[in-house]
Scaffold this motif. Sequence first.
Motif, mmCIF file in Angstrom:
data_model
loop_
_atom_site.group_PDB
_atom_site.id
_atom_site.type_symbol
_atom_site.label_atom_id
_atom_site.label_comp_id
_atom_site.label_asym_id
_atom_site.label_seq_id
_atom_site.Cartn_x
_atom_site.Cartn_y
_atom_site.Cartn_z
ATOM 1 N N LYS A 259 0.814 -1.214 0.000
ATOM 2 C CA LYS A 259 0.000 0.000 0.000
ATOM 3 C C LYS A 259 0.852 1.271 0.000
ATOM 4 O O LYS A 259 0.514 2.261 -0.642
ATOM 5 N N GLY A 260 1.972 1.244 0.710
ATOM 6 C CA GLY A 260 2.798 2.445 0.804
ATOM 7 C C GLY A 260 3.855 2.581 -0.272
ATOM 8 O O GLY A 260 4.673 3.507 -0.219
ATOM 9 N N SER A 261 3.854 1.702 -1.253
ATOM 10 C CA SER A 261 4.861 1.767 -2.310
ATOM 11 C C SER A 261 4.734 3.066 -3.103
ATOM 12 O O SER A 261 3.630 3.446 -3.499
ATOM 13 N N PRO A 262 5.868 3.745 -3.386
ATOM 14 C CA PRO A 262 5.811 4.959 -4.206
ATOM 15 C C PRO A 262 5.748 4.645 -5.701
ATOM 16 O O PRO A 262 5.651 5.560 -6.515
ATOM 17 N N ASN A 263 5.801 3.361 -6.043
ATOM 18 C CA ASN A 263 5.866 2.958 -7.451
ATOM 19 C C ASN A 263 4.617 2.184 -7.867
ATOM 20 O O ASN A 263 4.696 1.132 -8.494
ATOM 21 N N GLN A 264 3.459 2.711 -7.522
ATOM 22 C CA GLN A 264 2.203 2.009 -7.774
ATOM 23 C C GLN A 264 1.986 1.719 -9.258
ATOM 24 O O GLN A 264 1.641 0.590 -9.641
ATOM 25 N N LYS A 265 2.181 2.727 -10.115
ATOM 26 C CA LYS A 265 1.912 2.542 -11.546
ATOM 27 C C LYS A 265 2.838 1.510 -12.161
ATOM 28 O O LYS A 265 2.414 0.640 -12.930
ATOM 29 N N GLN A 266 4.128 1.600 -11.835
ATOM 30 C CA GLN A 266 5.078 0.639 -12.380
ATOM 31 C C GLN A 266 4.778 -0.778 -11.891
ATOM 32 O O GLN A 266 4.874 -1.752 -12.645
ATOM 33 N N ALA A 267 4.389 -0.881 -10.626
ATOM 34 C CA ALA A 267 4.054 -2.195 -10.071
ATOM 35 C C ALA A 267 2.812 -2.766 -10.749
ATOM 36 O O ALA A 267 2.732 -3.967 -11.029
ATOM 37 N N GLN A 268 1.837 -1.908 -11.043
ATOM 38 C CA GLN A 268 0.637 -2.368 -11.745
ATOM 39 C C GLN A 268 0.973 -2.853 -13.151
ATOM 40 O O GLN A 268 0.410 -3.845 -13.629
ATOM 41 N N ILE A 269 1.902 -2.177 -13.813
ATOM 42 C CA ILE A 269 2.327 -2.596 -15.151
ATOM 43 C C ILE A 269 2.936 -3.985 -15.098
ATOM 44 O O ILE A 269 2.664 -4.836 -15.959
ATOM 45 N N LEU A 270 3.744 -4.247 -14.077
ATOM 46 C CA LEU A 270 4.357 -5.570 -13.958
ATOM 47 C C LEU A 270 3.307 -6.641 -13.675
ATOM 48 O O LEU A 270 3.342 -7.727 -14.276
ATOM 49 N N LEU A 271 2.363 -6.356 -12.789
ATOM 50 C CA LEU A 271 1.310 -7.332 -12.501
ATOM 51 C C LEU A 271 0.481 -7.620 -13.748
ATOM 52 O O LEU A 271 0.119 -8.771 -13.997
ATOM 53 N N LYS A 272 0.191 -6.586 -14.515
ATOM 54 C CA LYS A 272 -0.573 -6.799 -15.749
ATOM 55 C C LYS A 272 0.210 -7.687 -16.710
ATOM 56 O O LYS A 272 -0.358 -8.559 -17.372
ATOM 57 N N TRP A 273 1.502 -7.499 -16.769
ATOM 58 C CA TRP A 273 2.359 -8.328 -17.631
ATOM 59 C C TRP A 273 2.362 -9.779 -17.149
ATOM 60 O O TRP A 273 2.332 -10.709 -17.962
ATOM 61 N N LEU A 274 2.356 -9.977 -15.831
ATOM 62 C CA LEU A 274 2.414 -11.332 -15.283
ATOM 63 C C LEU A 274 1.179 -12.155 -15.627
ATOM 64 O O LEU A 274 1.247 -13.388 -15.665
ATOM 65 N N VAL A 275 0.049 -11.494 -15.870
ATOM 66 C CA VAL A 275 -1.175 -12.237 -16.208
ATOM 67 C C VAL A 275 -1.552 -12.067 -17.676
ATOM 68 O O VAL A 275 -2.650 -12.399 -18.085
ATOM 69 N N SER A 276 -0.640 -11.534 -18.466
ATOM 70 C CA SER A 276 -0.891 -11.367 -19.895
ATOM 71 C C SER A 276 -0.768 -12.710 -20.609
ATOM 72 O O SER A 276 -0.195 -13.669 -20.068
ATOM 73 N N PRO A 277 -1.302 -12.830 -21.833
ATOM 74 C CA PRO A 277 -1.178 -14.090 -22.575
ATOM 75 C C PRO A 277 0.257 -14.574 -22.693
ATOM 76 O O PRO A 277 0.521 -15.780 -22.636
ATOM 77 N N LYS A 278 1.211 -13.670 -22.856
ATOM 78 C CA LYS A 278 2.613 -14.087 -22.940
ATOM 79 C C LYS A 278 3.048 -14.782 -21.681
ATOM 80 O O LYS A 278 3.751 -15.792 -21.740
#
Length: 277
Positions: free
Chosen positions: A258-277
């Motif tokens: 919750k306190g991470s200053p890198n919320q957007k970047q972390a969301q990008i990585l999570l989205k990549w982890l569940v992507s078709p690739k």
Amino acid sequence: MNLLFLIACGATEEATPEVTSPKEEPVTQSLRIYSGRGESLVGELFKEAEKDLNLKIEVQYGKTNEMVTRILTEGEQSPADIIFAQDSGHLGALSNQNILAELPDELFADIHQQFKDDANRWIGTSGRLRVLVYDSKRLKPEELPQGLKDLADPKWKGRIGWAPTNGSFLSHVSALRHIWGEAETEAWLKGVQANEPQVHPKNSPQVKAVDEGTLEIGWVNHYYLHRLKKESNAKNYSFPTAKDPGNILMLAGAGIRKGSPNQKQAQILLKWLVSPK
């Protein structure tokens, strides 16, 4: 998954000449991950993500309970942006303690409801099936236990194995406590213990023992058999009744602190982890 990066350029006044400067390399964002999944399983995954997303990823590996304890102990001072857990139970505990940030709905667009937190605080990234592995030279499928409870039948005395200190074993037992209740689960464990199972430190030695003919049945995760990388007498087996408590899909998953200053970047990585690739 397609990622679209938009770069906004500021306009200058018409009378002001544009000042040029030496071209600089783009700044690479950095993320810190506490991973309860082993480096042998996910290390290459993060290297691939670094290349695809232009993110610098620093990973600290350990057992999931160790990583969760660390992030709780560190509190708001934790350097972790993401917790990547071997099982959803620990993510649920962090969610309940308000440690994880709420994730945007778009992150779950292609995720089945079963594989996410009701409060959108963690997301399932992969699953592993709990199965029996058996020696196909000594046993036919119709001779195998028809349900998980059958492992407590005295007919299997000295013929089965388990790994009682393994994380997946403990998670499965936790699920049984939820499904069967405390008393029924305890009685079943005592019944299996009375059958004098071979005790192994983890899943892979059970698969190896079945492959070598020194164990008839092990209780493991499905993918260990496929890691043998050869033809084997060992075969995986799921119980014929679909809703048998032995047929459990165990989730690994991730959440953002919750306190991470890198919320957007972390969301990008999570989205990549569940992507078709």
